[in-house]
Scaffold this motif. Structure first.
Motif, PDB file in Angstrom:
ATOM      1  N   LEU A 104      -3.853  -6.336  -6.567  1.00 16.52           N
ATOM      2  CA  LEU A 104      -2.526  -5.814  -6.243  1.00 16.52           C
ATOM      3  C   LEU A 104      -2.471  -4.320  -6.500  1.00 16.52           C
ATOM      4  O   LEU A 104      -1.969  -3.550  -5.665  1.00 16.52           O
ATOM      5  CB  LEU A 104      -1.464  -6.526  -7.080  1.00 16.52           C
ATOM      6  CG  LEU A 104      -0.053  -5.935  -6.997  1.00 16.52           C
ATOM      7  CD1 LEU A 104       0.496  -6.072  -5.584  1.00 16.52           C
ATOM      8  CD2 LEU A 104       0.870  -6.613  -8.025  1.00 16.52           C
ATOM      9  N   LEU A 105      -2.970  -3.896  -7.649  1.00 13.14           N
ATOM     10  CA  LEU A 105      -2.945  -2.478  -8.003  1.00 13.14           C
ATOM     11  C   LEU A 105      -3.695  -1.639  -6.973  1.00 13.14           C
ATOM     12  O   LEU A 105      -3.207  -0.579  -6.548  1.00 13.14           O
ATOM     13  CB  LEU A 105      -3.559  -2.275  -9.388  1.00 13.14           C
ATOM     14  CG  LEU A 105      -3.704  -0.825  -9.844  1.00 13.14           C
ATOM     15  CD1 LEU A 105      -2.342  -0.182 -10.049  1.00 13.14           C
ATOM     16  CD2 LEU A 105      -4.531  -0.749 -11.126  1.00 13.14           C
ATOM     17  N   ARG A 107      -4.305  -2.315  -3.815  1.00  8.76           N
ATOM     18  CA  ARG A 107      -3.563  -2.251  -2.559  1.00  8.76           C
ATOM     19  C   ARG A 107      -2.404  -1.262  -2.660  1.00  8.76           C
ATOM     20  O   ARG A 107      -2.174  -0.467  -1.743  1.00  8.76           O
ATOM     21  CB  ARG A 107      -3.055  -3.646  -2.180  1.00  8.76           C
ATOM     22  CG  ARG A 107      -4.140  -4.601  -1.710  1.00  8.76           C
ATOM     23  CD  ARG A 107      -3.554  -5.830  -1.048  1.00  8.76           C
ATOM     24  NE  ARG A 107      -2.740  -6.633  -1.961  1.00  8.76           N
ATOM     25  CZ  ARG A 107      -3.234  -7.586  -2.759  1.00  8.76           C
ATOM     26  NH1 ARG A 107      -4.536  -7.855  -2.757  1.00  8.76           N
ATOM     27  NH2 ARG A 107      -2.425  -8.289  -3.540  1.00  8.76           N
ATOM     28  N   GLN A 108      -1.674  -1.310  -3.774  1.00  7.89           N
ATOM     29  CA  GLN A 108      -0.570  -0.374  -3.976  1.00  7.89           C
ATOM     30  C   GLN A 108      -1.093   1.056  -4.061  1.00  7.89           C
ATOM     31  O   GLN A 108      -0.464   1.992  -3.544  1.00  7.89           O
ATOM     32  CB  GLN A 108       0.192  -0.728  -5.251  1.00  7.89           C
ATOM     33  CG  GLN A 108       0.935  -2.048  -5.182  1.00  7.89           C
ATOM     34  CD  GLN A 108       1.568  -2.412  -6.509  1.00  7.89           C
ATOM     35  OE1 GLN A 108       1.101  -2.020  -7.582  1.00  7.89           O
ATOM     36  NE2 GLN A 108       2.650  -3.193  -6.446  1.00  7.89           N
ATOM     37  N   GLU A 111      -1.773   2.330  -0.584  1.00 10.48           N
ATOM     38  CA  GLU A 111      -0.542   2.701   0.106  1.00 10.48           C
ATOM     39  C   GLU A 111      -0.012   4.040  -0.400  1.00 10.48           C
ATOM     40  O   GLU A 111       0.406   4.901   0.387  1.00 10.48           O
ATOM     41  CB  GLU A 111       0.502   1.605  -0.092  1.00 10.48           C
ATOM     42  CG  GLU A 111       0.138   0.284   0.583  1.00 10.48           C
ATOM     43  CD  GLU A 111       1.026  -0.857   0.134  1.00 10.48           C
ATOM     44  OE1 GLU A 111       1.898  -0.632  -0.743  1.00 10.48           O
ATOM     45  OE2 GLU A 111       0.848  -1.986   0.643  1.00 10.48           O
ATOM     46  N   ALA A 112      -0.005   4.233  -1.715  1.00 10.86           N
ATOM     47  CA  ALA A 112       0.511   5.475  -2.289  1.00 10.86           C
ATOM     48  C   ALA A 112      -0.362   6.667  -1.914  1.00 10.86           C
ATOM     49  O   ALA A 112       0.141   7.752  -1.584  1.00 10.86           O
ATOM     50  CB  ALA A 112       0.591   5.341  -3.812  1.00 10.86           C
ATOM     51  N   GLY A 192       2.300  -3.290 -12.101  1.00 10.61           N
ATOM     52  CA  GLY A 192       1.812  -2.728 -10.844  1.00 10.61           C
ATOM     53  C   GLY A 192       1.690  -1.224 -10.989  1.00 10.61           C
ATOM     54  O   GLY A 192       1.869  -0.671 -12.087  1.00 10.61           O
ATOM     55  N   LEU A 193       1.400  -0.542  -9.918  1.00 11.07           N
ATOM     56  CA  LEU A 193       1.215   0.904  -9.941  1.00 11.07           C
ATOM     57  C   LEU A 193       2.512   1.608 -10.334  1.00 11.07           C
ATOM     58  O   LEU A 193       3.575   1.337  -9.764  1.00 11.07           O
ATOM     59  CB  LEU A 193       0.761   1.385  -8.557  1.00 11.07           C
ATOM     60  CG  LEU A 193       0.543   2.896  -8.412  1.00 11.07           C
ATOM     61  CD1 LEU A 193      -0.668   3.347  -9.210  1.00 11.07           C
ATOM     62  CD2 LEU A 193       0.368   3.266  -6.935  1.00 11.07           C
ATOM     63  N   GLY A 229      -4.854  -1.352   1.811  1.00 14.03           N
ATOM     64  CA  GLY A 229      -3.605  -0.651   1.540  1.00 14.03           C
ATOM     65  C   GLY A 229      -3.545   0.708   2.207  1.00 14.03           C
ATOM     66  O   GLY A 229      -2.506   1.116   2.739  1.00 14.03           O
TER      67      GLY A 229
END
Length: 283
Positions: A104-105, A107-108, A111-112, A192-193, A229
């Motif tokens: 999850l981290l 992927r985030q 995206e960021a 998460g991030l 991501g």
């Protein structure tokens, strides 16, 4: 400028400070004031360093001002040539942690990072050193500068002939905002991030350069979560450029060991092995 004068210039009241670990170049403090929680970075002054390590506070302030609009990045409260006061983000560095949802981290994080890369600058290169019209000219100059630093500090480095790959660099026509130091120590998370910090080494250039520190000593192509991501798809020319950026960062890491007084021979071997692998792609 003393810490007290910086806090006064920022308009903070009732402030107390405590040192924060993790800084390898600047002094870093946690600041608690009536106005909130902040992080203060103070430059080391005239400490010997590399060519690009000039006016890094201004560069980090620029990075935060732009990137905080699109990603979890600290917001600038006060900045000058010697110090940066910014908001304190939640979370802790992910380096060495096993309590995070890694897929999850990543992927985030992809995206960021993509959002940061969509910020476009006025030219290519380090903003504090003057910009170039093309990425090829900018990066070749950056690489030459670290090789000159290595000679100045007596660090023998194997090198690459980048000119034979000039067409690959010519493909980069948009100056994207690149953090260039996104190893796990500069990525914050709780569940998460929560933050991307320490953007003092940022430049305008090729987003592919970001992937070096994001997969330090490894390959970002093995990180399917991050790439999903980010949405990046590699080409052969992108792989050539990535190898050049790896060679650049690992050359920096080997050279800066001298002014910083590092004597970790095992780490030096790790870095040299990674540099050798990168240069093999460029041979």
């Amino acid at each position: 400028m003393t810490v007290e004068r910086i806090l006064a210039a920022a308009g903070l009241t009732g402030a107390t400070t405590s040192p924060l670990g993790g800084g390898t170049y600047n002094s870093v403090f946690r600041v608690s004031a009536r106005e909130g929680e902040f992080v203060l970075k103070v430059s080391p002054g005239d400490q010997p360093g590399l060519t690009y390590e000039r006016h890094l506070m201004r560069t980090e302030a620029l990075f935060c001002t732009l990137a905080s609009k699109v990603a979890p990045v600290p917001e600038v409260v006060h900045a000058d040539d010697t110090a940066l006061l910014a908001t304190c983000l939640p979370g802790e560095p992910v380096f060495g942690r096993s309590d995070v949802d890694r897929p999850l981290l990543r992927r985030q994080l992809g995206e960021a990072t993509r959002a940061v890369h969509e910020v476009t600058g006025p030219g290519f290169g380090y903003p504090q050193l003057g910009l170039h019209d093309t990425w090829t000219a900018a990066f070749f100059g950056m690489y030459d500068a670290v090789l000159a630093d290595a000679r100045r500090y007596g660090v023998p480095l194997p090198t690459a002939d980048l000119a034979r790959h000039a067409k690959a660099f010519d493909e980069v026509t948009r100056p994207a905002l690149v953090h260039f130091d996104l190893w796990d120590g500069n990525i914050l998370a709780d569940t998460g991030l929560t933050g991307l910090v320490d953007g003092e080494r940022a430049f305008w250039g090729d987003p592919v350069a970001e992937f070096v520190s994001l997969a330090l000593f490894g390959s970002i192509e093995d990180d399917a979560d991050f790439l999903s991501g980010h949405g990046f798809e590699f080409t052969d020319s992108a792989r050539v450029r990535l190898a050049a950026y790896q060679a650049y960062l690992y050359s920096i890491m080997l050279t800066e060991r001298v002014p910083r007084g590092s004597t970790d021979e095992a780490m030096e071997r790790v870095i040299m092995d990674a540099l050798t692998r990168a240069l093999g792609v460029l041979a």
